[in-house]
Design a protein around this motif. Sequence first.
Motif, PDB file in Angstrom:
ATOM      1  N   LEU A   1       9.402   2.516  11.864  1.00  0.00           N
ATOM      2  CA  LEU A   1       8.626   3.610  11.271  1.00  0.00           C
ATOM      3  C   LEU A   1       9.410   4.920  11.346  1.00  0.00           C
ATOM      4  O   LEU A   1       9.451   5.689  10.378  1.00  0.00           O
ATOM      5  N   VAL A   2      10.032   5.162  12.491  1.00  0.00           N
ATOM      6  CA  VAL A   2      10.839   6.381  12.635  1.00  0.00           C
ATOM      7  C   VAL A   2      11.979   6.348  11.618  1.00  0.00           C
ATOM      8  O   VAL A   2      12.250   7.333  10.921  1.00  0.00           O
ATOM      9  N   ASP A   3      12.633   5.187  11.462  1.00  0.00           N
ATOM     10  CA  ASP A   3      13.759   5.062  10.527  1.00  0.00           C
ATOM     11  C   ASP A   3      13.368   5.431   9.096  1.00  0.00           C
ATOM     12  O   ASP A   3      14.167   5.977   8.354  1.00  0.00           O
ATOM     13  N   ILE A   4      12.140   5.080   8.710  1.00  0.00           N
ATOM     14  CA  ILE A   4      11.743   5.381   7.327  1.00  0.00           C
ATOM     15  C   ILE A   4      11.000   6.714   7.218  1.00  0.00           C
ATOM     16  O   ILE A   4      10.401   7.028   6.189  1.00  0.00           O
ATOM     17  N   GLY A   5      11.019   7.478   8.296  1.00  0.00           N
ATOM     18  CA  GLY A   5      10.483   8.836   8.220  1.00  0.00           C
ATOM     19  C   GLY A   5       9.008   8.952   8.541  1.00  0.00           C
ATOM     20  O   GLY A   5       8.395   9.988   8.284  1.00  0.00           O
TER      21      GLY A   5
ATOM     22  N   ALA B 139       0.826  -1.214   0.000  1.00  0.00           N
ATOM     23  CA  ALA B 139       0.000   0.000   0.000  1.00  0.00           C
ATOM     24  C   ALA B 139       0.859   1.262   0.000  1.00  0.00           C
ATOM     25  O   ALA B 139       0.438   2.303  -0.528  1.00  0.00           O
ATOM     26  N   CYS B 140       2.071   1.189   0.564  1.00  0.00           N
ATOM     27  CA  CYS B 140       2.892   2.405   0.631  1.00  0.00           C
ATOM     28  C   CYS B 140       3.407   2.818  -0.745  1.00  0.00           C
ATOM     29  O   CYS B 140       4.058   3.866  -0.871  1.00  0.00           O
ATOM     30  N   GLY B 141       3.100   2.055  -1.798  1.00  0.00           N
ATOM     31  CA  GLY B 141       3.385   2.508  -3.168  1.00  0.00           C
ATOM     32  C   GLY B 141       2.504   3.688  -3.562  1.00  0.00           C
ATOM     33  O   GLY B 141       2.779   4.354  -4.564  1.00  0.00           O
ATOM     34  N   GLY B 142       1.429   3.906  -2.806  1.00  0.00           N
ATOM     35  CA  GLY B 142       0.618   5.101  -3.023  1.00  0.00           C
ATOM     36  C   GLY B 142      -0.571   4.891  -3.946  1.00  0.00           C
ATOM     37  O   GLY B 142      -0.733   3.850  -4.586  1.00  0.00           O
TER      38      GLY B 142
ATOM     39  N   LEU C  82       1.425  -2.619   6.489  1.00  0.00           N
ATOM     40  CA  LEU C  82       2.736  -2.429   7.126  1.00  0.00           C
ATOM     41  C   LEU C  82       3.235  -3.830   7.439  1.00  0.00           C
ATOM     42  O   LEU C  82       2.488  -4.628   8.015  1.00  0.00           O
ATOM     43  N   LEU C  83       4.454  -4.123   7.037  1.00  0.00           N
ATOM     44  CA  LEU C  83       4.979  -5.465   7.310  1.00  0.00           C
ATOM     45  C   LEU C  83       4.899  -5.731   8.818  1.00  0.00           C
ATOM     46  O   LEU C  83       5.255  -4.861   9.621  1.00  0.00           O
ATOM     47  N   THR C  84       4.456  -6.914   9.184  1.00  0.00           N
ATOM     48  CA  THR C  84       4.303  -7.204  10.619  1.00  0.00           C
ATOM     49  C   THR C  84       5.662  -7.315  11.312  1.00  0.00           C
ATOM     50  O   THR C  84       5.733  -7.335  12.534  1.00  0.00           O
ATOM     51  N   SER C  85       6.718  -7.359  10.528  1.00  0.00           N
ATOM     52  CA  SER C  85       8.066  -7.390  11.121  1.00  0.00           C
ATOM     53  C   SER C  85       8.526  -5.988  11.532  1.00  0.00           C
ATOM     54  O   SER C  85       9.570  -5.835  12.161  1.00  0.00           O
TER      55      SER C  85
END
Length: 232
Positions: free
Chosen positions: A125-129, A87-90, A116-119
């Motif tokens: 989330l913070v790491d990817i902004g 889904a994060c492909g937009g 969101l990957l369950t891993s």
Amino acid sequence: MSELIVALDVQSREEAVARVKEIGEAVSFYKIGLELYTAEGPDVVKAVKDLGKKIFLDLKFHDIPRTVERAVKSGGKLGVDLMTIHACGGNAMIRAAADAAAEFGAAAPKILAVTLLTSMDQADLVDIGVAGRTPAEQVRSMARLAVASGADGLVSSPLEVGVLSKSLRKGTLFVTPGVRPANAELGDQKRVATPANAVRDGATHLVVGRPILCAPDPAAAAAAILAEMRGA
Ligand code: C5P
């Protein structure tokens, strides 16, 4: 009635065909993921389809809309029933996938979005902004985006499916891995639900791998899970 999908997490086409034959009539739906598809390609999809089974091609596409559109068309030509995208492909990417699938009419593969990957946890989330949102909030936000952009359903952890199935439009598919019968080994899955609970929470499809593939009698293990699903 929810459907059972067996995750065909094996390394070769020969092994895949042998496992499908061993499990037999009880199961009619199989998931082919990155490991098996990268090893064997479309031939393994054809081989499992030739045994009369439905296919969930779980390759989680995430690319520019045109590339995803073409990849979905390739999956449609193979005759798969379910495919995954991130889904994060937009919006435009999700829409491109949905439109490409729709061209197959009644035989269109259904497009499922990974929210969101369950891993991934809060730190990831913070790491990817994506700061300032919990994983649960991110899942809900991505789920709304995916469905509004034309996805047929979501891949959802069994712990999220209850909330999502109540808040999204009727007819949305909820495909749920992380399912473990009450007495089964968890393996590396940490947040699991029983088949009955997943069905009661609104899962339309349950994905189960090791509890069936690693059982002494895989056909009996599948039959027991199906009986629990029907009972729910
Ligand atoms: O063996 P097990 O039942 O844990 O297999 C679950 C399947 O679902 C595996 O193919 C795994 O990659 C997939 N999956 C998952 N959790 C997700 C997404 C996919 O376990 N969040």
